[in-house]
Design a protein around this motif. Structure first.
Motif, PDB file in Angstrom:
ATOM      1  N   TYR A  38       0.840  -1.214   0.000  1.00 50.16           N
ATOM      2  CA  TYR A  38       0.000   0.000   0.000  1.00 50.16           C
ATOM      3  C   TYR A  38       0.867   1.253   0.000  1.00 50.16           C
ATOM      4  CZ  TYR A  38      -3.521  -3.465   0.937  1.00 50.16           C
ATOM      5  OH  TYR A  38      -4.317  -4.579   0.841  1.00 50.16           O
ATOM      6  N   GLN A  39       1.904   1.230   0.848  1.00 51.74           N
ATOM      7  CA  GLN A  39       2.844   2.366   0.839  1.00 51.74           C
ATOM      8  C   GLN A  39       3.525   2.477  -0.516  1.00 51.74           C
ATOM      9  OE1 GLN A  39       5.715   2.370   4.039  1.00 51.74           O
ATOM     10  NE2 GLN A  39       4.152   1.991   5.581  1.00 51.74           N
ATOM     11  N   GLY A  40       3.833   1.331  -1.105  1.00 50.69           N
ATOM     12  CA  GLY A  40       4.489   1.328  -2.415  1.00 50.69           C
ATOM     13  C   GLY A  40       3.589   1.921  -3.488  1.00 50.69           C
ATOM     14  N   GLU A  41       2.319   1.513  -3.481  1.00 56.33           N
ATOM     15  CA  GLU A  41       1.371   2.049  -4.475  1.00 56.33           C
ATOM     16  C   GLU A  41       1.206   3.553  -4.307  1.00 56.33           C
ATOM     17  OE1 GLU A  41       0.190   1.050  -7.120  1.00 56.33           O
ATOM     18  OE2 GLU A  41       0.484  -1.111  -7.009  1.00 56.33           O
ATOM     19  N   ALA A  42       1.118   3.991  -3.035  1.00 53.26           N
ATOM     20  CA  ALA A  42       0.953   5.428  -2.777  1.00 53.26           C
ATOM     21  C   ALA A  42       2.181   6.197  -3.267  1.00 53.26           C
ATOM     22  CB  ALA A  42       0.732   5.661  -1.281  1.00 53.26           C
ATOM     23  N   ALA A  43       3.370   5.640  -3.010  1.00 49.40           N
ATOM     24  CA  ALA A  43       4.603   6.316  -3.448  1.00 49.40           C
ATOM     25  C   ALA A  43       4.668   6.359  -4.975  1.00 49.40           C
ATOM     26  CB  ALA A  43       5.823   5.590  -2.880  1.00 49.40           C
ATOM     27  N   ALA A  44       4.304   5.252  -5.623  1.00 47.58           N
ATOM     28  CA  ALA A  44       4.348   5.224  -7.097  1.00 47.58           C
ATOM     29  C   ALA A  44       3.351   6.224  -7.678  1.00 47.58           C
ATOM     30  CB  ALA A  44       4.067   3.813  -7.609  1.00 47.58           C
ATOM     31  N   ALA A  45       2.183   6.331  -7.029  1.00 48.58           N
ATOM     32  CA  ALA A  45       1.184   7.304  -7.508  1.00 48.58           C
ATOM     33  C   ALA A  45       1.723   8.728  -7.376  1.00 48.58           C
ATOM     34  CB  ALA A  45      -0.121   7.133  -6.715  1.00 48.58           C
ATOM     35  N   THR A  46       2.406   9.006  -6.257  1.00 55.20           N
ATOM     36  CA  THR A  46       3.001  10.339  -6.075  1.00 55.20           C
ATOM     37  C   THR A  46       4.059  10.597  -7.144  1.00 55.20           C
ATOM     38  OG1 THR A  46       2.640  10.133  -3.702  1.00 55.20           O
ATOM     39  CG2 THR A  46       4.146  11.861  -4.402  1.00 55.20           C
ATOM     40  N   LEU A  47       4.857   9.585  -7.426  1.00 60.54           N
ATOM     41  CA  LEU A  47       5.888   9.737  -8.474  1.00 60.54           C
ATOM     42  C   LEU A  47       5.238  10.034  -9.827  1.00 60.54           C
ATOM     43  CD1 LEU A  47       8.247   6.770  -7.486  1.00 60.54           C
ATOM     44  CD2 LEU A  47       8.812   9.210  -7.381  1.00 60.54           C
ATOM     45  N   ARG A  48       4.164   9.309 -10.117  1.00 59.44           N
ATOM     46  CA  ARG A  48       3.481   9.537 -11.412  1.00 59.44           C
ATOM     47  C   ARG A  48       2.887  10.938 -11.462  1.00 59.44           C
ATOM     48  NH1 ARG A  48       2.245   3.841 -10.836  1.00 59.44           N
ATOM     49  NH2 ARG A  48       0.311   4.340  -9.743  1.00 59.44           N
ATOM     50  N   ASP A  49       2.305  11.379 -10.322  1.00 57.89           N
ATOM     51  CA  ASP A  49       1.741  12.744 -10.266  1.00 57.89           C
ATOM     52  C   ASP A  49       2.805  13.793 -10.574  1.00 57.89           C
ATOM     53  OD1 ASP A  49      -0.701  11.786  -9.609  1.00 57.89           O
ATOM     54  OD2 ASP A  49      -0.566  12.250  -7.450  1.00 57.89           O
ATOM     55  N   GLN A  50       4.062  13.469 -10.230  1.00 55.06           N
ATOM     56  CA  GLN A  50       5.145  14.437 -10.441  1.00 55.06           C
ATOM     57  C   GLN A  50       5.877  14.208 -11.762  1.00 55.06           C
ATOM     58  OE1 GLN A  50       7.352  15.591  -6.881  1.00 55.06           O
ATOM     59  NE2 GLN A  50       5.897  14.463  -5.627  1.00 55.06           N
ATOM     60  N   GLY A  51       5.278  13.384 -12.622  1.00 58.15           N
ATOM     61  CA  GLY A  51       5.794  13.254 -13.984  1.00 58.15           C
ATOM     62  C   GLY A  51       6.676  12.049 -14.242  1.00 58.15           C
ATOM     63  N   ALA A  52       6.849  11.179 -13.241  1.00 57.54           N
ATOM     64  CA  ALA A  52       7.705  10.003 -13.437  1.00 57.54           C
ATOM     65  C   ALA A  52       6.878   8.834 -13.977  1.00 57.54           C
ATOM     66  CB  ALA A  52       8.354   9.606 -12.123  1.00 57.54           C
ATOM     67  N   ASP A  53       7.541   8.005 -14.772  1.00 60.24           N
ATOM     68  CA  ASP A  53       6.942   6.761 -15.248  1.00 60.24           C
ATOM     69  C   ASP A  53       7.317   5.698 -14.205  1.00 60.24           C
ATOM     70  OD1 ASP A  53       5.945   4.666 -16.693  1.00 60.24           O
ATOM     71  OD2 ASP A  53       7.553   4.659 -18.190  1.00 60.24           O
ATOM     72  N   ALA A  54       6.393   5.408 -13.285  1.00 61.80           N
ATOM     73  CA  ALA A  54       6.762   4.623 -12.101  1.00 61.80           C
ATOM     74  C   ALA A  54       5.838   3.436 -11.891  1.00 61.80           C
ATOM     75  CB  ALA A  54       6.721   5.511 -10.860  1.00 61.80           C
ATOM     76  N   ALA A  55       6.453   2.337 -11.438  1.00 62.07           N
ATOM     77  CA  ALA A  55       5.705   1.145 -11.047  1.00 62.07           C
ATOM     78  C   ALA A  55       6.255   0.672  -9.710  1.00 62.07           C
ATOM     79  CB  ALA A  55       5.867   0.063 -12.102  1.00 62.07           C
TER      80      ALA A  55
END
Ligand code: NAP
Length: 247
Positions: A38-55
Protein backbone atom coordinates in the motif's frame (compact mmCIF):
# COMPACT_ATOMS: atom_id res chain seq x y z
CA UNK A 1 13.95 11.01 -22.30
CA UNK A 2 15.53 7.55 -22.26
CA UNK A 3 14.30 3.98 -22.33
CA UNK A 4 16.25 2.95 -19.24
CA UNK A 5 14.73 0.71 -16.58
CA UNK A 6 15.72 1.16 -12.93
CA UNK A 7 14.98 -0.85 -9.79
CA UNK A 8 15.30 1.02 -6.50
CA UNK A 9 14.96 -1.05 -3.33
CA UNK A 10 13.31 0.69 -0.37
CA UNK A 11 11.80 3.20 -2.77
CA UNK A 12 8.60 3.88 -0.84
CA UNK A 13 10.16 6.62 1.30
CA UNK A 14 13.32 8.52 2.15
CA UNK A 15 16.33 8.67 -0.15
CA UNK A 16 15.05 5.74 -2.25
CA UNK A 17 11.83 7.59 -3.06
CA UNK A 18 13.69 10.80 -3.87
CA UNK A 19 16.14 8.91 -6.11
CA UNK A 20 13.20 7.38 -7.97
CA UNK A 21 11.80 10.88 -8.46
CA UNK A 22 15.12 12.23 -9.79
CA UNK A 23 15.53 9.34 -12.20
CA UNK A 24 11.87 9.43 -13.16
CA UNK A 25 11.89 13.07 -14.15
CA UNK A 26 15.09 12.34 -16.10
CA UNK A 27 13.03 9.94 -18.21
CA UNK A 28 14.01 6.62 -16.62
CA UNK A 29 11.22 4.07 -16.06
CA UNK A 30 11.49 3.53 -12.31
CA UNK A 31 10.33 0.48 -10.41
CA UNK A 32 10.35 0.97 -6.67
CA UNK A 33 10.60 -1.94 -4.25
CA UNK A 34 8.41 -1.65 -1.17
CA UNK A 35 7.83 -4.08 1.69
CA UNK A 36 4.34 -2.67 2.19
CA UNK A 37 2.35 -2.82 -1.06
CA UNK A 38 0.00 0.00 0.00
CA UNK A 39 2.84 2.37 0.84
CA UNK A 40 4.49 1.33 -2.41
CA UNK A 41 1.37 2.05 -4.48
CA UNK A 42 0.95 5.43 -2.78
CA UNK A 43 4.60 6.32 -3.45
CA UNK A 44 4.35 5.22 -7.10
CA UNK A 45 1.18 7.30 -7.51
CA UNK A 46 3.00 10.34 -6.07
CA UNK A 47 5.89 9.74 -8.47
CA UNK A 48 3.48 9.54 -11.41
CA UNK A 49 1.74 12.74 -10.27
CA UNK A 50 5.15 14.44 -10.44
CA UNK A 51 5.79 13.25 -13.98
CA UNK A 52 7.71 10.00 -13.44
CA UNK A 53 6.94 6.76 -15.25
CA UNK A 54 6.76 4.62 -12.10
CA UNK A 55 5.70 1.15 -11.05
CA UNK A 56 5.95 -0.74 -7.77
CA UNK A 57 7.08 -4.22 -6.83
CA UNK A 58 6.32 -5.71 -3.41
CA UNK A 59 9.82 -6.47 -2.26
CA UNK A 60 11.63 -7.43 0.95
CA UNK A 61 15.37 -7.58 0.34
CA UNK A 62 15.81 -10.29 2.99
CA UNK A 63 13.40 -12.66 1.22
CA UNK A 64 15.12 -14.84 -1.43
CA UNK A 65 11.73 -15.56 -3.04
CA UNK A 66 11.38 -11.81 -3.70
CA UNK A 67 14.77 -11.83 -5.45
CA UNK A 68 13.51 -14.52 -7.83
CA UNK A 69 10.23 -12.65 -8.31
CA UNK A 70 12.14 -9.46 -9.16
CA UNK A 71 14.23 -11.37 -11.71
CA UNK A 72 11.08 -12.72 -13.38
CA UNK A 73 9.38 -9.30 -13.27
CA UNK A 74 12.21 -7.54 -15.10
CA UNK A 75 12.88 -10.47 -17.41
CA UNK A 76 9.26 -10.80 -18.52
CA UNK A 77 8.37 -7.08 -18.61
CA UNK A 78 11.60 -5.55 -19.88
CA UNK A 79 14.04 -8.30 -20.86
CA UNK A 80 16.87 -6.53 -19.02
CA UNK A 81 17.70 -4.18 -16.14
CA UNK A 82 19.75 -1.02 -16.71
CA UNK A 83 20.05 0.42 -13.19
CA UNK A 84 19.99 -1.33 -9.81
CA UNK A 85 20.03 0.91 -6.75
CA UNK A 86 20.65 -1.09 -3.59
CA UNK A 87 19.11 1.50 -1.29
CA UNK A 88 17.09 -0.44 1.34
CA UNK A 89 18.88 -0.71 4.66
CA UNK A 90 18.48 -0.97 8.40
CA UNK A 91 19.79 1.84 10.58
CA UNK A 92 22.37 1.61 13.31
CA UNK A 93 21.31 -0.40 16.34
CA UNK A 94 20.09 1.14 19.58
CA UNK A 95 18.69 -0.42 22.72
CA UNK A 96 14.95 -0.87 22.14
CA UNK A 97 12.92 2.02 23.47
CA UNK A 98 15.94 4.03 24.68
CA UNK A 99 17.64 5.34 21.54
CA UNK A 100 20.97 4.72 23.33
CA UNK A 101 23.55 3.45 20.89
CA UNK A 102 25.00 -0.02 21.36
CA UNK A 103 28.74 -0.07 21.96
CA UNK A 104 31.07 -2.43 20.08
CA UNK A 105 31.83 -4.37 23.26
CA UNK A 106 28.14 -5.00 23.91
CA UNK A 107 26.61 -5.43 20.46
CA UNK A 108 24.19 -8.35 20.63
CA UNK A 109 24.70 -11.08 18.03
CA UNK A 110 21.09 -10.76 16.87
CA UNK A 111 21.53 -7.03 16.12
CA UNK A 112 24.81 -7.65 14.29
CA UNK A 113 23.31 -10.46 12.25
CA UNK A 114 20.04 -8.64 11.45
CA UNK A 115 21.84 -5.53 10.18
CA UNK A 116 24.31 -7.57 8.13
CA UNK A 117 21.43 -9.65 6.74
CA UNK A 118 19.66 -6.58 5.31
CA UNK A 119 22.60 -4.30 4.53
CA UNK A 120 25.10 -6.82 3.16
CA UNK A 121 24.17 -10.49 2.63
CA UNK A 122 20.84 -9.69 1.00
CA UNK A 123 22.33 -6.97 -1.22
CA UNK A 124 24.96 -9.37 -2.54
CA UNK A 125 22.34 -12.08 -3.13
CA UNK A 126 19.92 -9.72 -4.91
CA UNK A 127 22.62 -8.18 -7.10
CA UNK A 128 24.00 -11.57 -8.09
CA UNK A 129 20.47 -12.77 -8.92
CA UNK A 130 19.76 -9.74 -11.13
CA UNK A 131 23.23 -9.56 -12.71
CA UNK A 132 22.34 -11.69 -15.76
CA UNK A 133 19.66 -9.09 -16.62
CA UNK A 134 22.04 -6.18 -15.96
CA UNK A 135 24.54 -7.82 -18.33
CA UNK A 136 21.87 -7.52 -21.04
CA UNK A 137 21.82 -3.73 -20.63
CA UNK A 138 24.03 -1.71 -22.98
CA UNK A 139 25.22 0.32 -19.97
CA UNK A 140 24.39 -1.33 -16.64
CA UNK A 141 24.80 0.71 -13.47
CA UNK A 142 24.84 -0.69 -9.92
CA UNK A 143 24.72 1.79 -7.06
CA UNK A 144 25.31 0.50 -3.54
CA UNK A 145 24.04 2.88 -0.87
CA UNK A 146 26.90 2.88 1.55
CA UNK A 147 27.67 5.58 4.12
CA UNK A 148 30.62 7.65 5.21
CA UNK A 149 30.30 5.50 8.35
CA UNK A 150 31.65 2.59 6.29
CA UNK A 151 35.02 4.34 5.85
CA UNK A 152 37.76 2.63 7.89
CA UNK A 153 40.17 5.43 7.00
CA UNK A 154 37.91 8.09 8.51
CA UNK A 155 36.89 5.94 11.50
CA UNK A 156 40.53 5.50 12.48
CA UNK A 157 41.43 9.19 12.11
CA UNK A 158 40.89 11.20 15.34
CA UNK A 159 40.62 14.36 13.20
CA UNK A 160 37.75 13.05 11.08
CA UNK A 161 34.17 14.22 11.68
CA UNK A 162 32.96 10.62 12.18
CA UNK A 163 35.66 9.61 14.70
CA UNK A 164 33.20 9.72 17.62
CA UNK A 165 30.28 8.24 15.68
CA UNK A 166 30.73 4.49 16.11
CA UNK A 167 27.94 1.92 15.56
CA UNK A 168 29.69 -1.37 14.86
CA UNK A 169 26.86 -3.31 13.21
CA UNK A 170 25.77 -0.58 10.77
CA UNK A 171 29.27 0.75 10.09
CA UNK A 172 30.78 -2.69 9.45
CA UNK A 173 27.85 -3.66 7.21
CA UNK A 174 28.61 -0.63 5.02
CA UNK A 175 32.36 -1.41 5.05
CA UNK A 176 31.51 -4.92 3.84
CA UNK A 177 29.23 -3.44 1.18
CA UNK A 178 32.14 -1.28 0.01
CA UNK A 179 34.23 -4.44 -0.31
CA UNK A 180 31.51 -5.94 -2.52
CA UNK A 181 31.57 -2.78 -4.68
CA UNK A 182 35.32 -3.13 -5.21
CA UNK A 183 35.21 -6.87 -5.88
CA UNK A 184 32.22 -6.79 -8.23
CA UNK A 185 33.58 -3.78 -10.14
CA UNK A 186 36.86 -5.65 -10.61
CA UNK A 187 35.01 -8.74 -11.85
CA UNK A 188 33.02 -6.62 -14.32
CA UNK A 189 35.95 -4.37 -15.34
CA UNK A 190 35.90 -5.59 -18.95
CA UNK A 191 32.14 -4.98 -19.34
CA UNK A 192 30.14 -1.77 -19.73
CA UNK A 193 28.68 -2.21 -16.21
CA UNK A 194 29.75 0.26 -13.53
CA UNK A 195 29.52 -0.51 -9.82
CA UNK A 196 29.95 2.25 -7.24
CA UNK A 197 29.29 2.99 -3.58
CA UNK A 198 27.40 6.16 -2.65
CA UNK A 199 27.42 8.21 0.53
CA UNK A 200 24.28 10.34 0.22
CA UNK A 201 25.25 12.73 3.03
CA UNK A 202 23.55 13.11 6.40
CA UNK A 203 20.00 13.47 5.15
CA UNK A 204 16.69 14.30 6.87
CA UNK A 205 14.89 10.96 6.63
CA UNK A 206 13.55 8.53 9.20
CA UNK A 207 17.06 7.06 9.38
CA UNK A 208 18.96 10.36 9.28
CA UNK A 209 16.67 12.01 11.83
CA UNK A 210 15.51 15.62 12.12
CA UNK A 211 18.96 17.01 13.02
CA UNK A 212 20.46 15.90 9.69
CA UNK A 213 22.08 18.67 7.70
CA UNK A 214 20.86 17.82 4.18
CA UNK A 215 17.35 18.14 2.81
CA UNK A 216 15.88 15.11 1.05
CA UNK A 217 16.12 16.77 -2.36
CA UNK A 218 19.93 17.00 -2.00
CA UNK A 219 20.18 13.54 -0.48
CA UNK A 220 19.35 11.68 -3.69
CA UNK A 221 21.84 13.53 -5.89
CA UNK A 222 24.75 11.12 -5.36
CA UNK A 223 22.66 7.99 -6.09
CA UNK A 224 21.06 9.55 -9.16
CA UNK A 225 24.38 10.77 -10.57
CA UNK A 226 26.01 7.34 -10.16
CA UNK A 227 22.96 5.70 -11.76
CA UNK A 228 23.29 7.97 -14.80
CA UNK A 229 27.09 7.85 -15.20
CA UNK A 230 28.28 8.20 -18.78
CA UNK A 231 30.38 5.51 -20.47
CA UNK A 232 33.63 7.21 -19.40
CA UNK A 233 32.50 7.49 -15.76
CA UNK A 234 34.23 5.73 -12.86
CA UNK A 235 33.66 2.20 -11.55
CA UNK A 236 34.71 0.63 -8.26
CA UNK A 237 34.58 4.00 -6.49
CA UNK A 238 33.10 5.48 -3.30
CA UNK A 239 31.56 8.92 -3.80
CA UNK A 240 29.66 11.76 -2.17
CA UNK A 241 28.33 14.46 -4.50
CA UNK A 242 30.97 13.66 -7.12
CA UNK A 243 33.89 13.67 -4.67
CA UNK A 244 35.75 10.44 -3.82
CA UNK A 245 35.74 9.27 -0.20
CA UNK A 246 38.58 7.30 1.40
CA UNK A 247 37.76 3.60 1.91
P1 NAP B 1 15.00 5.26 5.67
O1 NAP B 1 14.32 6.57 5.64
O2 NAP B 1 15.07 4.55 6.98
O3 NAP B 1 14.35 4.31 4.57
C1 NAP B 1 14.82 2.98 4.50
C2 NAP B 1 14.11 2.30 3.36
O4 NAP B 1 14.61 0.94 3.32
C3 NAP B 1 12.59 2.20 3.56
O5 NAP B 1 11.95 2.25 2.31
C4 NAP B 1 12.44 0.82 4.17
O6 NAP B 1 11.18 0.22 3.95
C5 NAP B 1 13.49 0.08 3.38
N1 NAP B 1 13.84 -1.21 3.97
C6 NAP B 1 14.35 -1.47 5.19
N2 NAP B 1 14.48 -2.79 5.34
C7 NAP B 1 14.04 -3.37 4.20
C8 NAP B 1 13.92 -4.71 3.75
N3 NAP B 1 14.25 -5.77 4.52
N4 NAP B 1 13.46 -4.93 2.49
C9 NAP B 1 13.10 -3.91 1.69
N5 NAP B 1 13.15 -2.62 2.07
C10 NAP B 1 13.62 -2.36 3.31
O7 NAP B 1 16.51 5.39 5.17
P2 NAP B 1 17.21 6.51 4.22
O8 NAP B 1 17.75 7.56 5.11
O9 NAP B 1 16.31 6.84 3.10
O10 NAP B 1 18.47 5.66 3.71
C11 NAP B 1 18.56 5.11 2.41
C12 NAP B 1 19.96 4.55 2.24
O11 NAP B 1 20.94 5.59 2.45
C13 NAP B 1 20.32 3.46 3.24
O12 NAP B 1 21.10 2.47 2.60
C14 NAP B 1 21.15 4.17 4.29
O13 NAP B 1 22.02 3.30 4.97
C15 NAP B 1 21.88 5.18 3.43
N6 NAP B 1 22.35 6.36 4.18
C16 NAP B 1 21.47 7.25 4.72
C17 NAP B 1 21.96 8.35 5.39
C18 NAP B 1 21.04 9.39 6.00
O14 NAP B 1 21.54 10.35 6.60
N7 NAP B 1 19.73 9.29 5.87
C19 NAP B 1 23.35 8.55 5.53
C20 NAP B 1 24.21 7.63 4.96
C21 NAP B 1 23.70 6.54 4.27
P3 NAP B 1 9.97 0.31 5.06
O15 NAP B 1 9.27 1.60 4.78
O16 NAP B 1 9.15 -0.90 4.76
O17 NAP B 1 10.59 0.28 6.41
Amino acid sequence: MSDKIAFITGGNRGIGFQTALELGVAGVHVVIGSRDPYQGEAAAATLRDQGADAAVLRFDVTNPADHKAAYHYFDSNHGRLDILINNAALAKGSYPGTGTEISASQVPQDVLRAIFETNFFSVVALTNTLLPLIRLSPAGRIVNLSSILGSLTLHSDPASPIYDSKHLAYDASKTALNAYTIHLAWELRHTSIKVNSAHPGWVKTEMGGPDAIMELAEGAKTSAALALLPADGPTGGYFHLGQPLPW
